[in-house]
Design an enzyme around this catalytic site. Structure first.
Site, mmCIF file in Angstrom:
data_model
loop_
_atom_site.group_PDB
_atom_site.id
_atom_site.type_symbol
_atom_site.label_atom_id
_atom_site.label_comp_id
_atom_site.label_asym_id
_atom_site.label_seq_id
_atom_site.Cartn_x
_atom_site.Cartn_y
_atom_site.Cartn_z
ATOM 1 N N HIS A 176 62.679 11.145 23.248
ATOM 2 C CA HIS A 176 62.023 10.649 24.456
ATOM 3 C C HIS A 176 60.600 11.191 24.571
ATOM 4 C CE1 HIS A 176 66.233 9.992 26.380
ATOM 5 N NE2 HIS A 176 65.820 8.918 25.744
ATOM 6 N N LEU A 208 67.716 11.287 16.446
ATOM 7 C CA LEU A 208 67.858 12.168 17.598
ATOM 8 C C LEU A 208 68.479 11.403 18.765
ATOM 9 C CD1 LEU A 208 64.445 14.085 17.623
ATOM 10 C CD2 LEU A 208 66.686 14.986 17.008
#
Length: 206
Positions: free
Chosen positions: A3, A151
């Site tokens: 993110h 991830l």
């Protein structure tokens, strides 16, 4: 880090960066992990500040969906009928509803999404195009661990054995990529090789 890579890209491209931090109940099914989904707002705020985010919008659930809320946005058709759309009924209705609300609140020029959630990015782009939203949808590359695993906050749910099995995914995708880079243009042949790698990997069921 996945993110944060989106926030870092937004920082490069824009004068002001707003990041949303909201675990959206609408996109979770009744037996999914909404209650246990990782949340640490203080840590997230510090990380966002470190990559240059100017504002973090972290509303409570009742702010986004007050009592009596009953308005939803849905993209129909091929974009939402396969993969996650088939296995997680209602998921994309929750995604498009919350994303449109966030767009209307923040009024961004650009919005950044990761290629890891490729179908989600396609659905959001379709919604933006269909509704003539004046927003550029930017998709950013997948961020991976050193061993190739993408991830994800949900990686913490994996046991050591499951995590090892999950490495079959990047291995299979790389096998397909190498075929294409060597000139293969038969999609069926590439798909066959990807399936071969997956099916030969311990702990993987296709």
């Amino acid at each position: 880090q996945g993110h944060l890579s989106l926030a870092a890209k937004a920082r490069q491209d824009n004068d002001v960066v707003v990041m949303s931090n909201f675990v959206n109940p609408l996109q979770f099914g009744p037996k999914e992990d909404f209650a246990t989904y990782p949340r640490d707002l203080d840590r997230d705020n510090k990380l966002a500040e470190n990559v240059g985010v100017d504002y973090v919008f972290a509303p409570a659930g009742e702010e986004m969906y007050p009592q009596g809320y009953n308005t939803y946005v849905e993209v129909k058709g091929e974009a939402t009928e396969k993969m996650c759309g088939r296995s997680r009924p209602g998921h994309f209705l929750g995604v498009t509803t919350v994303v449109l609300k966030l767009f209307l609140i923040a009024q961004p020029d650009r919005a950044y999404f990761g290629q890891k959630d490729a179908q989600q990015a396609i659905v959001i782009r379709k919604m933006a195009n269909d509704l003539n939203l004046p927003i550029e949808i930017v998709t950013c590359p997948i961020v991976r661990e050193e061993d190739g695993l993408a991830l994800s906050s949900r990686n913490t749910y994996l046991s050591a054995a499951e995590r090892k099995s999950a490495l079959a995914l990047p291995k299979a995708l790389n096998a397909g990529k190498q075929m294409i880079e060597k000139g293969e243009r038969d999609a069926a042949a590439v798909r066959k090789e990807i399936l071969r790698v997956l099916e030969s990997s311990p702990g993987v069921r296709v």
